[in-house]
Design a protein around this motif. Structure first.
Motif, PDB file in Angstrom:
ATOM      1  N   ASP A 243      -9.194   8.562   6.793  1.00 24.59           N
ATOM      2  CA  ASP A 243      -9.592   9.073   8.102  1.00 24.59           C
ATOM      3  C   ASP A 243      -9.144  10.532   8.254  1.00 24.59           C
ATOM      4  OD1 ASP A 243     -10.443   8.393  11.033  1.00 24.59           O
ATOM      5  OD2 ASP A 243      -8.487   9.375  11.231  1.00 24.59           O
ATOM      6  N   PRO A 244     -10.036  11.442   8.660  1.00 23.81           N
ATOM      7  CA  PRO A 244      -9.680  12.865   8.745  1.00 23.81           C
ATOM      8  C   PRO A 244      -8.468  13.155   9.629  1.00 23.81           C
ATOM      9  CG  PRO A 244     -12.058  12.596   8.914  1.00 23.81           C
ATOM     10  CD  PRO A 244     -11.470  11.220   8.955  1.00 23.81           C
ATOM     11  N   LYS A 245      -8.330  12.441  10.743  1.00 27.00           N
ATOM     12  CA  LYS A 245      -7.201  12.691  11.647  1.00 27.00           C
ATOM     13  C   LYS A 245      -5.874  12.297  10.995  1.00 27.00           C
ATOM     14  CE  LYS A 245      -9.755  12.242  16.006  1.00 27.00           C
ATOM     15  NZ  LYS A 245      -9.913  11.448  17.256  1.00 27.00           N
ATOM     16  N   ILE A 246      -5.858  11.147  10.318  1.00 31.69           N
ATOM     17  CA  ILE A 246      -4.638  10.702   9.647  1.00 31.69           C
ATOM     18  C   ILE A 246      -4.296  11.664   8.510  1.00 31.69           C
ATOM     19  CG2 ILE A 246      -3.578   8.860   8.285  1.00 31.69           C
ATOM     20  CD1 ILE A 246      -3.913   7.780  10.969  1.00 31.69           C
ATOM     21  N   LYS A 247      -5.312  12.058   7.730  1.00 29.46           N
ATOM     22  CA  LYS A 247      -5.083  12.978   6.617  1.00 29.46           C
ATOM     23  C   LYS A 247      -4.509  14.302   7.120  1.00 29.46           C
ATOM     24  CE  LYS A 247      -8.013  13.208   3.133  1.00 29.46           C
ATOM     25  NZ  LYS A 247      -9.260  13.318   2.343  1.00 29.46           N
ATOM     26  N   ALA A 248      -5.033  14.785   8.246  1.00 24.01           N
ATOM     27  CA  ALA A 248      -4.547  16.048   8.810  1.00 24.01           C
ATOM     28  C   ALA A 248      -3.102  15.918   9.266  1.00 24.01           C
ATOM     29  CB  ALA A 248      -5.438  16.473   9.974  1.00 24.01           C
ATOM     30  N   ARG A 249      -2.781  14.774   9.875  1.00 21.88           N
ATOM     31  CA  ARG A 249      -1.403  14.556  10.354  1.00 21.88           C
ATOM     32  C   ARG A 249      -0.427  14.479   9.177  1.00 21.88           C
ATOM     33  NH1 ARG A 249       2.552  15.464  12.317  1.00 21.88           N
ATOM     34  NH2 ARG A 249       3.836  14.241  13.732  1.00 21.88           N
TER      35      ARG A 249
ATOM     36  N   ALA B 104       0.840  -1.204   0.000  1.00 21.92           N
ATOM     37  CA  ALA B 104       0.000   0.000   0.000  1.00 21.92           C
ATOM     38  C   ALA B 104       0.868   1.244   0.000  1.00 21.92           C
ATOM     39  CB  ALA B 104      -0.920   0.013   1.216  1.00 21.92           C
ATOM     40  N   GLY B 105       0.373   2.302  -0.615  1.00 18.66           N
ATOM     41  CA  GLY B 105       1.015   3.603  -0.509  1.00 18.66           C
ATOM     42  C   GLY B 105       0.577   4.290   0.775  1.00 18.66           C
ATOM     43  N   ILE B 106       1.310   5.330   1.179  1.00 17.50           N
ATOM     44  CA  ILE B 106       0.928   6.104   2.363  1.00 17.50           C
ATOM     45  C   ILE B 106       0.931   7.600   2.055  1.00 17.50           C
ATOM     46  CG2 ILE B 106       1.450   6.681   4.767  1.00 17.50           C
ATOM     47  CD1 ILE B 106       2.863   3.979   5.010  1.00 17.50           C
ATOM     48  N   ILE B 107       2.078   8.126   1.618  1.00 17.75           N
ATOM     49  CA  ILE B 107       2.220   9.580   1.511  1.00 17.75           C
ATOM     50  C   ILE B 107       3.225   9.947   0.418  1.00 17.75           C
ATOM     51  CG2 ILE B 107       4.010   9.586   3.299  1.00 17.75           C
ATOM     52  CD1 ILE B 107       3.061  12.322   4.218  1.00 17.75           C
ATOM     53  N   VAL B 108       2.982  11.078  -0.229  1.00 23.09           N
ATOM     54  CA  VAL B 108       3.955  11.712  -1.121  1.00 23.09           C
ATOM     55  C   VAL B 108       4.354  13.039  -0.487  1.00 23.09           C
ATOM     56  CG1 VAL B 108       4.378  12.728  -3.387  1.00 23.09           C
ATOM     57  CG2 VAL B 108       2.983  10.683  -3.202  1.00 23.09           C
ATOM     58  N   VAL B 109       5.670  13.241  -0.329  1.00 28.73           N
ATOM     59  CA  VAL B 109       6.171  14.460   0.299  1.00 28.73           C
ATOM     60  C   VAL B 109       7.044  15.209  -0.705  1.00 28.73           C
ATOM     61  CG1 VAL B 109       7.493  15.418   2.220  1.00 28.73           C
ATOM     62  CG2 VAL B 109       6.207  13.306   2.539  1.00 28.73           C
ATOM     63  N   PRO B 110       6.776  16.490  -0.934  1.00 28.98           N
ATOM     64  CA  PRO B 110       7.634  17.228  -1.863  1.00 28.98           C
ATOM     65  C   PRO B 110       8.975  17.589  -1.237  1.00 28.98           C
ATOM     66  CG  PRO B 110       6.019  18.709  -0.913  1.00 28.98           C
ATOM     67  CD  PRO B 110       5.697  17.335  -0.401  1.00 28.98           C
ATOM     68  N   ASN B 111       9.988  17.676  -2.073  1.00 23.70           N
ATOM     69  CA  ASN B 111      11.193  18.386  -1.684  1.00 23.70           C
ATOM     70  C   ASN B 111      10.989  19.837  -2.104  1.00 23.70           C
ATOM     71  OD1 ASN B 111      12.120  15.429  -2.021  1.00 23.70           O
ATOM     72  ND2 ASN B 111      13.827  16.395  -0.966  1.00 23.70           N
ATOM     73  N   VAL B 112      11.722  20.731  -1.473  1.00 21.09           N
ATOM     74  CA  VAL B 112      11.571  22.158  -1.756  1.00 21.09           C
ATOM     75  C   VAL B 112      12.918  22.711  -2.204  1.00 21.09           C
ATOM     76  CG1 VAL B 112      10.751  24.384  -0.889  1.00 21.09           C
ATOM     77  CG2 VAL B 112       9.872  22.277   0.122  1.00 21.09           C
ATOM     78  N   MET B 113      12.906  23.436  -3.301  1.00 20.42           N
ATOM     79  CA  MET B 113      14.109  24.111  -3.781  1.00 20.42           C
ATOM     80  C   MET B 113      14.260  25.400  -2.982  1.00 20.42           C
ATOM     81  SD  MET B 113      14.747  25.402  -7.681  1.00 20.42           S
ATOM     82  CE  MET B 113      16.221  26.326  -8.166  1.00 20.42           C
TER      83      MET B 113
END
Length: 326
Positions: A281-287, A123-132
């Motif tokens: 779940d709203p709490k997980i999405k917010a975190r 399963a996937g969980i999260i995509v996090v951007p890097n920032v220039m």
């Protein structure tokens, strides 16, 4: 001895054939019956560890057994990944996988495992951007301005990273290739020291995660020129994407769950269903949003496609930039 009638024989045969399916359903319904190890292949406190603990707690509450986070740092995630690749495929050892696994498949040519072959996507969980981000002393407020500045000063600007092969390093190398600029790579042991030297002006640019850099950006101590993902970050909505200036540019730091090859499909499917329920779940999405990321709800097959595409993409960058491991 009286032989059974043909109808009785067929009924027995059908019943016997159904037994494996029934046992698979029963196994999936019962799973887990004991604690599950979730291996995070980096040290405690980083993005991998935070993500593992967040999803581990959710699974513990949903499935009624502890999901124990085991930090196995070392070898740029290879030590922890190998521990899972060689574990019993019974659903009781899982991996917090990520973009580093796709990078390492090409960066290291003598691994004792093949990530795509030996780890089953769950399963996937999260995509996090890097920032220039640049030091405010750099006279560039946009990506085009920085490209012009770098081309006017070839080999004079230093690009820090959290280490050779780290997602931020690869994001920077992809930028160098696509923008046609010459930046001097300065690898550090982690993102913390790299950001300290960027704040101090010893280096001019780096590509850290949003998690690591967002407070410095909000405080005005670093200038964000762009994010590396294809879409703008909800955490930094006013910061454009590099793709807006260099079409096709995309570099994502993603996390997901993997399991040893040959883990029963019914267990993989059960974990996928429960993880995707957590991502809704709203709490997980917010975190996850607090971490600067967006939800990555995928089927096992779609996560497998992402891993394969990422492995091919970063392999091309590593070969083109002639990147070698430390």
């Amino acid at each position: 001895m009286k032989l059974p009638h043909r109808r009785q024989f067929l009924q027995l045969a059908v019943g016997a054939a159904a037994l494996p399916a029934v046992s698979r359903v029963a196994r999936a319904q019962a799973y887990p019956t004991r604690p599950v190890r979730l291996v995070a292949p980096f040290a405690a406190g980083g993005g991998t560890d935070i993500t593992a603990r967040l999803i581990g707690q959710w699974l513990s509450e949903r499935l009624g057994q502890p999901f124990i986070i085991e930090n196995r740092p070392g070898g740029a995630s290879n030590i922890g990944t190998e521990a899972v690749a060689t574990a019993r495929p019974d659903g009781y050892t899982l991996l917090l996988a990520g973009a580093s696994n796709a990078v390492n498949a090409t960066l290291y040519d003598k691994l004792n495992f093949n990530f795509i072959r030996d780890i089953a996507p769950v399963a996937g969980i999260i995509v996090v951007p890097n920032v220039m981000v640049v030091n405010p002393s750099v006279p560039s407020k946009t990506v085009p301005e920085f490209i012009a500045y770098a081309k006017a000063n070839p080999g004079k600007l230093s690009m820090a990273s959290a280490g050779i092969g780290a997602p931020g390093h690869l994001a920077g190398e992809l930028f160098k290739l696509t923008a046609g600029v010459d930046l001097v790579h300065v690898p550090y042991r982690s993102s913390g020291p790299a950001l300290i030297d960027l704040l101090g002006g010893q280096v001019q640019i780096t590509f850290p995660t949003a998690v690591a850099s967002i407070e410095y950006i909000r405080a005005g101590r670093l200038r964000a020129l762009a994010v590396t993902t294809a879409k703008r970050s909800e955490a930094l909505p006013d910061v454009p994407t590099i793709d807006e200036f260099i079409p096709g540019y995309e570099a994502s730091n993603w996390f997901g769950i993997g399991a040893p090859r040959n883990t029963p499909a019914d267990i993989v499917d059960k974990l996928n269903k429960e993880i995707n329920a957590g991502l809704a779940d709203p709490k997980i999405k917010a975190r996850l949003a607090d971490l600067g990321g967006t939800v990555l709800a995928l089927s096992p097959a779609d996560l497998g496609k992402l891993i394969a595409a990422d492995t091919e993409k970063w392999g091309k960058v590593i070969r083109a930039a002639n990147i070698k491991p430390e």
